[in-house]
Design a protein around this motif. Structure first.
Motif, mmCIF file in Angstrom:
data_model
loop_
_atom_site.group_PDB
_atom_site.id
_atom_site.type_symbol
_atom_site.label_atom_id
_atom_site.label_comp_id
_atom_site.label_asym_id
_atom_site.label_seq_id
_atom_site.Cartn_x
_atom_site.Cartn_y
_atom_site.Cartn_z
ATOM 1 N N GLU A 87 -8.244 -66.826 22.080
ATOM 2 C CA GLU A 87 -9.501 -66.939 21.422
ATOM 3 C C GLU A 87 -10.746 -67.371 22.127
ATOM 4 O OE1 GLU A 87 -7.093 -70.649 20.901
ATOM 5 O OE2 GLU A 87 -6.715 -68.346 20.610
ATOM 6 N N ASN A 88 -10.408 -68.082 23.300
ATOM 7 C CA ASN A 88 -11.380 -68.630 24.181
ATOM 8 C C ASN A 88 -12.094 -67.608 25.302
ATOM 9 O OD1 ASN A 88 -11.874 -71.343 22.929
ATOM 10 N ND2 ASN A 88 -9.700 -71.484 23.513
ATOM 11 N N PHE A 89 -11.630 -66.400 25.082
ATOM 12 C CA PHE A 89 -11.904 -65.442 26.103
ATOM 13 C C PHE A 89 -12.635 -64.332 25.652
ATOM 14 C CE2 PHE A 89 -8.981 -67.955 28.179
ATOM 15 C CZ PHE A 89 -9.231 -68.032 29.672
ATOM 16 N N SER A 90 -13.724 -63.632 26.189
ATOM 17 C CA SER A 90 -14.466 -62.620 25.614
ATOM 18 C C SER A 90 -13.969 -61.322 26.391
ATOM 19 C CB SER A 90 -16.009 -62.809 25.559
ATOM 20 O OG SER A 90 -16.576 -62.919 26.758
ATOM 21 N N ARG A 91 -13.809 -60.266 26.092
ATOM 22 C CA ARG A 91 -13.668 -59.005 26.769
ATOM 23 C C ARG A 91 -14.815 -58.081 26.587
ATOM 24 N NH1 ARG A 91 -7.515 -57.145 25.571
ATOM 25 N NH2 ARG A 91 -8.623 -56.744 23.650
ATOM 26 N N GLU A 92 -15.522 -57.625 27.831
ATOM 27 C CA GLU A 92 -16.539 -56.655 27.633
ATOM 28 C C GLU A 92 -16.341 -55.338 28.611
ATOM 29 O OE1 GLU A 92 -21.328 -56.486 28.578
ATOM 30 O OE2 GLU A 92 -20.429 -58.585 28.947
ATOM 31 N N ILE A 93 -16.781 -54.108 28.246
ATOM 32 C CA ILE A 93 -16.322 -53.104 28.763
ATOM 33 C C ILE A 93 -17.924 -52.996 29.537
ATOM 34 C CG2 ILE A 93 -16.364 -50.617 28.936
ATOM 35 C CD1 ILE A 93 -14.349 -50.892 26.689
ATOM 36 N N LEU A 94 -17.853 -52.972 31.009
ATOM 37 C CA LEU A 94 -19.197 -52.656 31.714
ATOM 38 C C LEU A 94 -19.448 -51.378 31.820
ATOM 39 C CD1 LEU A 94 -18.808 -55.451 34.294
ATOM 40 C CD2 LEU A 94 -20.092 -55.480 32.071
ATOM 41 N N HIS A 95 -18.314 -50.472 32.270
ATOM 42 C CA HIS A 95 -18.596 -48.982 32.394
ATOM 43 C C HIS A 95 -17.388 -48.139 32.063
ATOM 44 C CE1 HIS A 95 -21.874 -50.122 35.284
ATOM 45 N NE2 HIS A 95 -20.901 -50.902 35.851
ATOM 46 N N LEU A 96 -17.697 -46.996 31.303
ATOM 47 C CA LEU A 96 -16.782 -46.019 31.032
ATOM 48 C C LEU A 96 -16.904 -45.298 31.816
ATOM 49 C CD1 LEU A 96 -17.349 -45.804 27.200
ATOM 50 C CD2 LEU A 96 -15.695 -46.836 28.189
ATOM 51 N N CYS A 97 -15.687 -44.687 32.635
ATOM 52 C CA CYS A 97 -15.658 -43.706 33.740
ATOM 53 C C CYS A 97 -14.524 -42.452 33.441
ATOM 54 C CB CYS A 97 -15.088 -44.509 35.073
ATOM 55 S SG CYS A 97 -16.070 -45.846 35.127
ATOM 56 N N LYS A 98 -15.361 -41.243 33.923
ATOM 57 C CA LYS A 98 -14.324 -40.234 33.531
ATOM 58 C C LYS A 98 -13.653 -39.558 34.616
ATOM 59 C CE LYS A 98 -18.025 -37.708 30.962
ATOM 60 N NZ LYS A 98 -18.661 -36.412 30.805
ATOM 61 N N THR A 99 -13.440 -40.364 35.998
ATOM 62 C CA THR A 99 -12.556 -40.129 36.762
ATOM 63 C C THR A 99 -12.040 -41.276 37.401
ATOM 64 O OG1 THR A 99 -14.025 -39.813 38.628
ATOM 65 C CG2 THR A 99 -13.654 -37.885 37.289
ATOM 66 N N TYR A 105 -14.815 -46.928 42.447
ATOM 67 C CA TYR A 105 -16.124 -47.434 42.877
ATOM 68 C C TYR A 105 -17.056 -48.317 42.016
ATOM 69 C CZ TYR A 105 -20.786 -46.627 44.756
ATOM 70 O OH TYR A 105 -22.043 -46.937 45.251
ATOM 71 N N MET A 106 -16.972 -47.945 40.752
ATOM 72 C CA MET A 106 -17.948 -49.052 39.833
ATOM 73 C C MET A 106 -17.310 -50.292 39.735
ATOM 74 S SD MET A 106 -20.290 -47.073 39.154
ATOM 75 C CE MET A 106 -21.183 -47.987 37.885
ATOM 76 N N GLU A 107 -15.988 -50.442 40.040
ATOM 77 C CA GLU A 107 -15.490 -51.810 39.913
ATOM 78 C C GLU A 107 -15.590 -52.547 41.230
ATOM 79 O OE1 GLU A 107 -10.912 -54.126 39.676
ATOM 80 O OE2 GLU A 107 -10.986 -52.148 40.951
ATOM 81 N N ARG A 130 -9.939 -48.188 48.190
ATOM 82 C CA ARG A 130 -9.986 -47.058 48.991
ATOM 83 C C ARG A 130 -10.491 -45.778 48.178
ATOM 84 N NH1 ARG A 130 -4.877 -44.917 52.694
ATOM 85 N NH2 ARG A 130 -5.934 -43.095 53.622
ATOM 86 N N ILE A 131 -11.518 -45.209 48.725
ATOM 87 C CA ILE A 131 -12.610 -44.238 47.889
ATOM 88 C C ILE A 131 -13.072 -43.157 48.935
ATOM 89 C CG2 ILE A 131 -14.247 -43.698 46.320
ATOM 90 C CD1 ILE A 131 -14.235 -46.665 45.527
ATOM 91 N N VAL A 136 -16.672 -39.597 44.389
ATOM 92 C CA VAL A 136 -17.816 -40.137 43.721
ATOM 93 C C VAL A 136 -18.796 -39.172 43.835
ATOM 94 C CG1 VAL A 136 -17.196 -42.468 44.327
ATOM 95 C CG2 VAL A 136 -18.193 -41.131 46.035
ATOM 96 N N LYS A 137 -18.552 -37.805 43.943
ATOM 97 C CA LYS A 137 -19.549 -36.712 43.688
ATOM 98 C C LYS A 137 -20.547 -36.885 42.459
ATOM 99 C CE LYS A 137 -18.016 -33.094 46.904
ATOM 100 N NZ LYS A 137 -17.500 -31.701 47.222
ATOM 101 N N PRO A 138 -19.834 -37.124 41.274
ATOM 102 C CA PRO A 138 -20.715 -37.221 40.154
ATOM 103 C C PRO A 138 -21.734 -38.298 40.171
ATOM 104 C CG PRO A 138 -18.300 -37.132 39.498
ATOM 105 C CD PRO A 138 -18.406 -37.129 41.029
ATOM 106 N N LEU A 139 -21.691 -39.285 41.210
ATOM 107 C CA LEU A 139 -22.498 -40.319 41.183
ATOM 108 C C LEU A 139 -23.661 -40.223 42.230
ATOM 109 C CD1 LEU A 139 -20.093 -43.416 41.271
ATOM 110 C CD2 LEU A 139 -21.502 -42.317 39.411
ATOM 111 N N LYS A 140 -23.631 -39.158 43.135
ATOM 112 C CA LYS A 140 -24.594 -38.906 44.225
ATOM 113 C C LYS A 140 -25.865 -38.457 43.651
ATOM 114 C CE LYS A 140 -21.366 -37.790 47.944
ATOM 115 N NZ LYS A 140 -21.064 -36.637 48.688
ATOM 116 N N LYS A 141 -26.911 -39.327 44.004
ATOM 117 C CA LYS A 141 -28.253 -38.933 43.692
ATOM 118 C C LYS A 141 -28.852 -37.556 43.985
ATOM 119 C CE LYS A 141 -29.169 -44.034 43.623
ATOM 120 N NZ LYS A 141 -27.874 -44.508 43.085
#
Length: 143
Positions: A87-99, A105-107, A130-131, A136-141
């Protein structure tokens, strides 16, 4: 204790499967001392079904992981959760990832940007990653 995303309780969509979302990067915060942990969790794990009379080979299927009850893998974090209570901890999702590659990479990106190894404000004691660039092609700009 529930998972939150963007300040509200997060519920998976009705059409929830491993093709839609593979996992998430999360932040767990100790509300007593504000110490934090950045990690990743897969929504799915692989289960191997045994050979049967009807099935000549083992079959691998995706099943939902323990993500709903998960509180991180850091020994120090787990000890504090036992000491202070969930009860003294909060859990938050920062990024939802498809692969899996994008998830790793996001972690790592969150951990490096927050300098988790350079301060005692984080439970993180190691950054391991190790990536390959194909992951990470979906993230390439430039696409």
């Amino acid at each position: 204790m529930e998972w939150h995303k963007d300040g509200i309780v997060w519920q998976p969509p009705e059409e929830f499967n491993h093709e839609i979302v593979y996992g998430f990067v999360y932040l767990i915060t100790n509300q007593i001392n504000q110490r934090k942990y950045i990690g990743k969790k897969f929504f799915w794990s692989q289960k191997t079904l045994p050979v049967t009379k009807a099935r000549k080979r083992k079959k691998k299927i995706k099943v939902e992981s323990d993500w709903r009850k998960y509180y991180g893998s850091s020994k120090h974090l787990v000890n504090d959760i036992e000491e202070f209570g969930v009860e003294n901890f909060s859990r938050e999702i920062l990024h939802l990832c498809k692969t899996k590659g994008v998830l790793s990479y996001m972690e790592m990106k969150e951990q490096v940007e927050r300098e988790v190894l350079l301060t005692d404000q984080y439970y993180n004691g190691i950054i391991q990653c190790r990536i390959g660039s194909n992951s990470v092609k979906p993230l390439k700009k430039d696409q």
